[in-house]
Enzyme design. Structure first.
Site, short mmCIF file in Angstrom:
data_model
loop_
_atom_site.label_atom_id
_atom_site.label_comp_id
_atom_site.label_asym_id
_atom_site.label_seq_id
_atom_site.Cartn_x
_atom_site.Cartn_y
_atom_site.Cartn_z
N ARG A 240 0.86 -1.18 0.00
CA ARG A 240 0.00 0.00 0.00
C ARG A 240 0.90 1.23 0.00
O ARG A 240 1.94 1.26 0.67
CB ARG A 240 -0.91 0.04 1.23
CG ARG A 240 -2.06 -0.95 1.22
CD ARG A 240 -3.17 -0.55 0.23
NE ARG A 240 -4.30 -1.49 0.24
CZ ARG A 240 -4.41 -2.56 -0.57
NH1 ARG A 240 -3.48 -2.81 -1.48
NH2 ARG A 240 -5.48 -3.33 -0.50
N GLU A 269 -3.87 7.48 -5.03
CA GLU A 269 -3.97 6.79 -6.32
C GLU A 269 -5.16 7.39 -7.06
O GLU A 269 -6.24 7.46 -6.49
CB GLU A 269 -4.18 5.29 -6.11
CG GLU A 269 -2.93 4.63 -5.57
CD GLU A 269 -3.08 3.15 -5.31
OE1 GLU A 269 -4.19 2.60 -5.49
OE2 GLU A 269 -2.09 2.54 -4.92
N HIS A 288 -1.56 0.12 -9.90
CA HIS A 288 -2.13 -0.83 -8.92
C HIS A 288 -2.74 -2.04 -9.63
O HIS A 288 -3.95 -2.29 -9.53
CB HIS A 288 -3.18 -0.13 -8.04
CG HIS A 288 -3.40 -0.83 -6.74
ND1 HIS A 288 -3.67 -0.20 -5.56
CD2 HIS A 288 -3.37 -2.16 -6.43
CE1 HIS A 288 -3.82 -1.07 -4.58
NE2 HIS A 288 -3.64 -2.28 -5.09
P1 NAP Z 1 -0.66 -11.39 4.75
O1 NAP Z 1 -0.49 -12.83 4.43
O2 NAP Z 1 -1.56 -11.00 5.89
O3 NAP Z 1 0.80 -10.75 4.97
C1 NAP Z 1 1.02 -9.54 5.61
C2 NAP Z 1 2.28 -9.69 6.42
O4 NAP Z 1 2.63 -8.42 6.96
C3 NAP Z 1 2.13 -10.66 7.61
O5 NAP Z 1 3.12 -11.63 7.51
C4 NAP Z 1 2.35 -9.78 8.83
O6 NAP Z 1 3.08 -10.43 9.85
C5 NAP Z 1 3.20 -8.68 8.23
N1 NAP Z 1 3.19 -7.47 9.05
C6 NAP Z 1 2.16 -6.78 9.56
N2 NAP Z 1 2.59 -5.76 10.30
C7 NAP Z 1 3.93 -5.81 10.26
C8 NAP Z 1 4.96 -5.02 10.83
N3 NAP Z 1 4.69 -3.98 11.62
N4 NAP Z 1 6.25 -5.36 10.57
C9 NAP Z 1 6.56 -6.43 9.79
N5 NAP Z 1 5.61 -7.21 9.21
C10 NAP Z 1 4.33 -6.89 9.45
O7 NAP Z 1 -1.21 -10.60 3.50
P2 NAP Z 1 -0.92 -10.86 1.93
O8 NAP Z 1 -2.00 -11.66 1.35
O9 NAP Z 1 0.49 -11.31 1.78
O10 NAP Z 1 -1.09 -9.36 1.39
C11 NAP Z 1 -0.21 -8.35 1.85
C12 NAP Z 1 -0.68 -6.97 1.42
O11 NAP Z 1 -0.43 -6.80 0.04
C13 NAP Z 1 -2.17 -6.71 1.56
O12 NAP Z 1 -2.51 -6.29 2.88
C14 NAP Z 1 -2.43 -5.61 0.56
O13 NAP Z 1 -2.29 -4.36 1.16
C15 NAP Z 1 -1.32 -5.81 -0.46
N6 NAP Z 1 -1.81 -6.29 -1.78
C16 NAP Z 1 -1.62 -5.51 -2.87
C17 NAP Z 1 -2.02 -5.96 -4.11
C18 NAP Z 1 -1.80 -5.14 -5.35
O14 NAP Z 1 -2.59 -5.21 -6.27
N7 NAP Z 1 -0.72 -4.38 -5.41
C19 NAP Z 1 -2.64 -7.22 -4.24
C20 NAP Z 1 -2.82 -7.97 -3.11
C21 NAP Z 1 -2.40 -7.50 -1.88
P3 NAP Z 1 2.39 -11.60 10.78
O15 NAP Z 1 1.98 -12.70 9.84
O16 NAP Z 1 3.49 -12.02 11.67
O17 NAP Z 1 1.22 -10.94 11.43
#
Ligand code: NAP
Length: 322
Positions: A240, A269, A288
């Site tokens: 994000r 955005e 995005h």
């Molecule tokens: P996810 O599996 O929930 O992964 C998020 C990770 O961030 C988790 O491992 C979490 O750690 C970690 N995290 C949270 N707070 C943190 C901090 N303060 N320091 C270090 N790590 C931290 O989610 P995902 O499915 O991989 O998706 C991740 C993000 O990508 C989404 O939230 C979204 O914003 C973004 N996204 C963007 C697109 C795009 O089109 N560009 C598409 C999909 C997703 P823990 O597991 O230990 O809690």
């Protein structure tokens, strides 16, 4: 009994809308742009379900406008920082998202941006298109190679792990990561090591951001963090825009230490084309499109519809946030 009314804030792949139409009275916002705030507030009263996008801010005002019959908000995204989940919980409204099905598409996009930034692709393509490229230059457009370098994954969750696997499997990159908890599967699959944020910044040749946007991660890449990165390193953000301080990023791209950046997300955005980051030759910005594959978007539509229907008919949500 009348079918429950649902408001869908944009056209999504028809597979999702067809599922909803079998059971609900569906209104789909026809515009290409999101409904503006007043329109959104006018559309939600009486709705039992909302199917929303990351560009729709679903806050206390929207919940209040919707009223007590609202049962579920189904976000057509895995990130849900656009929804006030505390307010949803307070009102007993359930919230769903679309994890897993967009992981591969988004991880591919992160690798694409990493390669583009590492190899000055934007600068080269712009030069070709605008007639500035005149000859093969032994010293022109010199980038960096990926093999045997270090990738730092900030947020070793689903997408972070998928990026690590691609870069470790394809280029034998050493993997460092941060998360709030250990990721044993990621460590076993790639030999990754969980380190502090500071160590990750100092040791990585490439840093890819995959944490969700939350109060701890908002503005995490500020001037101090960016200045800790290795000289000649590359930053990729497909998470994000709010995770990165864009003024500090511009400074790090202009005067070091960064070689380049690849962004799929910005704040706001879209970013104005006149914004200095949009103008910077060593910054590749995509609109995005991390999850923009046919496969991912159709699977997201199925899950979003299933979440909405489950919420309406008091079943457990297939992918629940709250
Ligand atoms: P996810 O599996 O929930 O992964 C998020 C990770 O961030 C988790 O491992 C979490 O750690 C970690 N995290 C949270 N707070 C943190 C901090 N303060 N320091 C270090 N790590 C931290 O989610 P995902 O499915 O991989 O998706 C991740 C993000 O990508 C989404 O939230 C979204 O914003 C973004 N996204 C963007 C697109 C795009 O089109 N560009 C598409 C999909 C997703 P823990 O597991 O230990 O809690």
């Amino acid at each position: 009994m009348a079918a429950p009314r649902v408001f869908v804030t944009r056209q999504i792949p028809c597979i999702g809308l067809e599922r909803l139409s079998e059971h609900c009275d569906v209104e789909v916002w026809p515009g290409e742009l999101p409904p503006d705030r007043n329109t959104l507030l006018a559309k939600v009263p009486g709705a039992a379900g909302l199917l929303t996008l990351l560009s729709d801010r679903i806050d206390a005002e929207v919940f209040a406008a919707a009223g007590p019959q609202l049962k579920v908000v189904s976000n057509y995204a895995v990130g849900y920082n656009n929804i006030d989940t505390v307010e949803a919980q307070k009102r007993g409204v359930r919230v769903g998202n679309t994890p897993d099905v967009l992981t591969a598409a988004t991880a591919d996009m992160a690798v694409a941006l990493l390669l583009a930034a590492a190899r000055h692709l934007r600068e080269g393509v712009d030069d070709v298109r605008e007639g500035r490229w005149q000859t093969w230059k032994p010293l022109g457009y010199l980038g960096v190679e990926l093999s045997d370098r270090t990738i730092g994954i900030v947020g070793g969750g689903r997408i972070g792990a998928a990026v690590a696997q691609r870069l470790h499997g394809g280029w034998k990159m050493r993997v460092l990561y941060t998360a709030r908890s250990d990721k044993r599967d990621l460590e076993q699959a790639t030999g990754a090591r969980r380190v502090s944020f500071e160590e990750l910044l100092e040791e990585s040749d490439f840093v890819s951001i995959h944490c969700d946007l939350n109060p701890e991660t908002a503005g995490m890449f500020d001037a101090a963090a960016l200045q800790r990165m290795k000289p000649g390193s590359v930053l990729v953000n497909t998470a994000r825009g709010g995770v990165v301080d864009q003024d500090a990023l511009l400074e790090a791209l202009r005067n070091g230490p960064l070689l380049g950046a690849g962004l799929d997300v910005t704040d706001p955005e879209p970013l104005s084309p006149e914004h200095p980051l949009a103008q910077a030759a060593n910054c590749v910005i995509a609109p995005h499109i991390g999850s923009a594959t046919r496969e991912a978007r159709e699977a997201m539509a199925r899950i979003a519809a299933d979440n909405l229907l489950a919420g309406l008919f008091d079943q457990p949500l297939p992918a629940a946030v709250v």
